[in-house]
Design a protein around this motif. Structure first.
Motif, PDB file in Angstrom:
ATOM      1  N   ILE A 105     -13.162 -11.945 -34.299  1.00 20.80           N
ATOM      2  CA  ILE A 105     -13.576 -11.953 -32.896  1.00 20.80           C
ATOM      3  C   ILE A 105     -12.679 -11.046 -32.048  1.00 20.80           C
ATOM      4  N   CYS A 106     -11.364 -11.164 -32.249  1.00 20.46           N
ATOM      5  CA  CYS A 106     -10.405 -10.511 -31.347  1.00 20.46           C
ATOM      6  C   CYS A 106     -10.042  -9.088 -31.762  1.00 20.46           C
ATOM      7  N   LEU A 107      -9.910  -8.846 -33.054  1.00 19.65           N
ATOM      8  CA  LEU A 107      -9.385  -7.565 -33.517  1.00 19.65           C
ATOM      9  C   LEU A 107     -10.442  -6.500 -33.737  1.00 19.65           C
ATOM     10  N   LEU A 108     -11.549  -6.869 -34.365  1.00 27.59           N
ATOM     11  CA  LEU A 108     -12.492  -5.863 -34.845  1.00 27.59           C
ATOM     12  C   LEU A 108     -12.999  -4.900 -33.766  1.00 27.59           C
ATOM     13  N   PRO A 109     -13.422  -5.382 -32.596  1.00 28.62           N
ATOM     14  CA  PRO A 109     -13.907  -4.417 -31.604  1.00 28.62           C
ATOM     15  C   PRO A 109     -12.868  -3.357 -31.244  1.00 28.62           C
ATOM     16  N   SER A 110     -11.618  -3.791 -31.025  1.00 28.35           N
ATOM     17  CA  SER A 110     -10.551  -2.843 -30.673  1.00 28.35           C
ATOM     18  C   SER A 110     -10.199  -1.933 -31.839  1.00 28.35           C
ATOM     19  N   VAL A 231     -24.413 -21.135 -29.300  1.00 27.80           N
ATOM     20  CA  VAL A 231     -24.175 -22.581 -29.232  1.00 27.80           C
ATOM     21  C   VAL A 231     -23.530 -22.949 -27.904  1.00 27.80           C
ATOM     22  N   ILE A 232     -22.589 -22.146 -27.453  1.00 22.17           N
ATOM     23  CA  ILE A 232     -21.884 -22.435 -26.204  1.00 22.17           C
ATOM     24  C   ILE A 232     -22.849 -22.455 -25.025  1.00 22.17           C
ATOM     25  N   THR A 233     -23.680 -21.426 -24.928  1.00 25.61           N
ATOM     26  CA  THR A 233     -24.512 -21.265 -23.726  1.00 25.61           C
ATOM     27  C   THR A 233     -25.796 -22.087 -23.758  1.00 25.61           C
ATOM     28  N   SER A 234     -26.189 -22.586 -24.909  1.00 24.76           N
ATOM     29  CA  SER A 234     -27.453 -23.318 -25.002  1.00 24.76           C
ATOM     30  C   SER A 234     -27.272 -24.815 -25.213  1.00 24.76           C
ATOM     31  N   SER A 235     -26.033 -25.303 -25.117  1.00 26.76           N
ATOM     32  CA  SER A 235     -25.799 -26.726 -25.336  1.00 26.76           C
ATOM     33  C   SER A 235     -24.743 -27.245 -24.366  1.00 26.76           C
ATOM     34  N   GLU A 236     -24.518 -28.546 -24.381  1.00 26.82           N
ATOM     35  CA  GLU A 236     -23.477 -29.159 -23.561  1.00 26.82           C
ATOM     36  C   GLU A 236     -22.251 -29.513 -24.387  1.00 26.82           C
ATOM     37  N   LEU A 237     -22.135 -28.913 -25.559  1.00 26.83           N
ATOM     38  CA  LEU A 237     -21.020 -29.215 -26.451  1.00 26.83           C
ATOM     39  C   LEU A 237     -19.718 -28.625 -25.926  1.00 26.83           C
ATOM     40  N   LEU A 238     -18.620 -29.353 -26.128  1.00 26.29           N
ATOM     41  CA  LEU A 238     -17.282 -28.820 -25.878  1.00 26.29           C
ATOM     42  C   LEU A 238     -16.796 -28.141 -27.154  1.00 26.29           C
ATOM     43  N   ILE A 239     -16.128 -27.021 -26.975  1.00 31.74           N
ATOM     44  CA  ILE A 239     -15.617 -26.296 -28.130  1.00 31.74           C
ATOM     45  C   ILE A 239     -14.143 -26.002 -27.915  1.00 31.74           C
ATOM     46  N   THR A 240     -13.336 -26.393 -28.867  1.00 33.75           N
ATOM     47  CA  THR A 240     -11.895 -26.157 -28.816  1.00 33.75           C
ATOM     48  C   THR A 240     -11.567 -25.036 -29.789  1.00 33.75           C
ATOM     49  N   LEU A 241     -10.962 -23.973 -29.280  1.00 35.65           N
ATOM     50  CA  LEU A 241     -10.712 -22.797 -30.108  1.00 35.65           C
ATOM     51  C   LEU A 241      -9.480 -22.046 -29.603  1.00 35.65           C
ATOM     52  N   PRO A 242      -8.938 -21.138 -30.401  1.00 32.27           N
ATOM     53  CA  PRO A 242      -7.750 -20.387 -29.984  1.00 32.27           C
ATOM     54  C   PRO A 242      -7.991 -19.621 -28.687  1.00 32.27           C
ATOM     55  N   SER A 243      -6.938 -19.499 -27.876  1.00 32.04           N
ATOM     56  CA  SER A 243      -7.073 -18.956 -26.522  1.00 32.04           C
ATOM     57  C   SER A 243      -7.629 -17.536 -26.511  1.00 32.04           C
ATOM     58  N   ARG A 244      -7.235 -16.689 -27.471  1.00 29.30           N
ATOM     59  CA  ARG A 244      -7.724 -15.309 -27.470  1.00 29.30           C
ATOM     60  C   ARG A 244      -9.226 -15.252 -27.747  1.00 29.30           C
ATOM     61  N   ALA A 245      -9.700 -16.106 -28.643  1.00 29.10           N
ATOM     62  CA  ALA A 245     -11.139 -16.160 -28.892  1.00 29.10           C
ATOM     63  C   ALA A 245     -11.864 -16.715 -27.676  1.00 29.10           C
ATOM     64  N   ALA A 246     -11.278 -17.720 -27.024  1.00 34.19           N
ATOM     65  CA  ALA A 246     -11.885 -18.296 -25.819  1.00 34.19           C
ATOM     66  C   ALA A 246     -12.035 -17.239 -24.729  1.00 34.19           C
ATOM     67  N   LYS A 247     -11.033 -16.383 -24.586  1.00 36.14           N
ATOM     68  CA  LYS A 247     -11.082 -15.358 -23.540  1.00 36.14           C
ATOM     69  C   LYS A 247     -12.100 -14.265 -23.853  1.00 36.14           C
ATOM     70  N   VAL A 248     -12.355 -14.022 -25.141  1.00 37.67           N
ATOM     71  CA  VAL A 248     -13.425 -13.089 -25.517  1.00 37.67           C
ATOM     72  C   VAL A 248     -14.770 -13.654 -25.075  1.00 37.67           C
ATOM     73  N   TYR A 249     -14.984 -14.937 -25.342  1.00 37.36           N
ATOM     74  CA  TYR A 249     -16.242 -15.573 -24.918  1.00 37.36           C
ATOM     75  C   TYR A 249     -16.345 -15.610 -23.393  1.00 37.36           C
ATOM     76  N   ASN A 252     -17.657 -12.324 -22.222  1.00 40.64           N
ATOM     77  CA  ASN A 252     -18.997 -11.955 -22.669  1.00 40.64           C
ATOM     78  C   ASN A 252     -20.075 -13.005 -22.388  1.00 40.64           C
ATOM     79  N   SER A 253     -19.693 -14.172 -21.896  1.00 46.11           N
ATOM     80  CA  SER A 253     -20.660 -15.245 -21.681  1.00 46.11           C
ATOM     81  C   SER A 253     -20.397 -15.944 -20.361  1.00 46.11           C
ATOM     82  N   ASP A 254     -21.370 -16.726 -19.944  1.00 46.74           N
ATOM     83  CA  ASP A 254     -21.267 -17.484 -18.695  1.00 46.74           C
ATOM     84  C   ASP A 254     -20.616 -18.828 -19.001  1.00 46.74           C
ATOM     85  N   VAL A 255     -19.286 -18.831 -19.169  1.00 48.41           N
ATOM     86  CA  VAL A 255     -18.572 -20.033 -19.615  1.00 48.41           C
ATOM     87  C   VAL A 255     -17.305 -20.262 -18.788  1.00 48.41           C
TER      88      VAL A 255
END
Length: 297
Positions: A105-110, A231-249, A252-255
């Motif tokens: 998520i974090c490295l490949l685009p760069s 999954v994030i944008t189409s549900s009410e689920l909470l997702i716990t993930l590393p901060s760098r991945a969270a900041k990518v989302y 790129n998303s309405d979160v």
């Protein structure tokens, strides 16, 4: 003076203990290997190898010669490799990179953006990290470099450098009816969660909750963080993930992203490689590129 090609034939026969296997490895015919072996036998006045039921076995002289012959050929091959200077601008080398889903998520685009400008002919093959196999893969050359959370992986033969410290955060869609820019511990436990399978190494959250005598309500279990976009944008689920991945989302998303309502020990993401003697300049360049990119993330 002895022909160096004869030494190479000797080494391969010694290591394979079989004339036909040596021929395959050398990409020569079996008569050619036998002819070259006979030349070396005549030069050294020793049979060097004797037949046995499995192939051939070395004589005492062959056993005494092998260490120095093998080291000399290895040093010659290293010198030849070193003379072929690696130029990232023109090289078409393939690098095999092992990444966790956080790295994807974090490295490949760069990384792809950098290579497109600075090393346009370089090719990258991505392999999914399997923590129980990564040391073997690095040693055998199946991977050039591996980037992942190696906190739970003991690899005594592998070189490793910490890239950064990472922590977990929580993420939900902005239109979530109950959770906005923060969450209480009570809410966190009441809401339904999407989580990454513990078999992939993401165990810190549920381990910490277990220590506190608590358990979250996991509705959806997934193999990767990288499949969470919809999954994030189409549900009410909470997702716990590393901060760098969270900041990518978040980019790129309405979160919304926010801190967890309990403390979790941070973890280190490291870059790992094995010190192969061949192609050292290219691998050193690639490791430096990865380190520089991660510093900017």
């Amino acid at each position: 003076m002895i022909d160096l090609s004869l030494i190479k034939v000797f080494i391969i026969i010694y290591e394979t203990k079989n004339i036909s296997h040596a021929a395959l490895k050398l990409n020569l015919s079996q008569p050619s290997v036998t002819y070259n072996l006979n030349r070396l036998r005549k030069f050294l006045n020793d049979p060097l190898f004797e037949r046995d039921k499995f192939g051939v076995k070395p004589t005492k002289l062959a056993q005494s010669l092998y260490p120095s012959f093998s080291q000399s050929i290895a040093e010659i091959e290293m010198a030849i490799t070193a003379s072929k200077q690696f130029n990232p601008k023109t090289s078409s080398r393939v690098f095999r990179l092992g990444l966790s889903d956080l790295g994807e998520i974090c490295l490949l685009p760069s990384l792809i953006e950098y290579l497109s400008k600075e090393a346009p002919f370089i090719k990258i093959h991505i392999e999914e990290i399997q923590s129980d196999k990564v040391e073997e893969w690095l040693i055998e050359g199946f991977l050039d470099v591996a980037v992942f959370n190696s906190s739970y992986t003991v690899m005594p033969k592998i070189e490793s450098r910490n890239l950064f410290e990472e922590r977990y955060m929580c993420i939900v869609k902005k239109q979530h009816p109950r959770v906005q820019d923060h969450v209480s511990l009570e809410q966190y436990l009441q809401e339904k969660h999407a989580a990454i399978k513990s078999s992939t190494g993401h165990i810190e959250i549920d381990q910490r909750l277990k220590e506190l005598g608590l358990k979250r309500n996991i509705m959806l279990e997934l193999p990767h963080f990288s499949v969470l976009q919809d999954v994030i944008t189409s549900s009410e689920l909470l997702i716990t993930l590393p901060s760098r991945a969270a900041k990518v989302y978040e980019r790129n998303s309405d979160v919304n992203i926010f801190e967890l309502p309990f403390t979790v020990k941070p973890f280190n993401v490291s870059i790992n490689w094995y010190n192969h003697r061949d192609d050292l300049e290219a691998r050193t360049w690639f490791i430096q590129v990865l380190q520089n990119i991660f510093r900017c993330l």
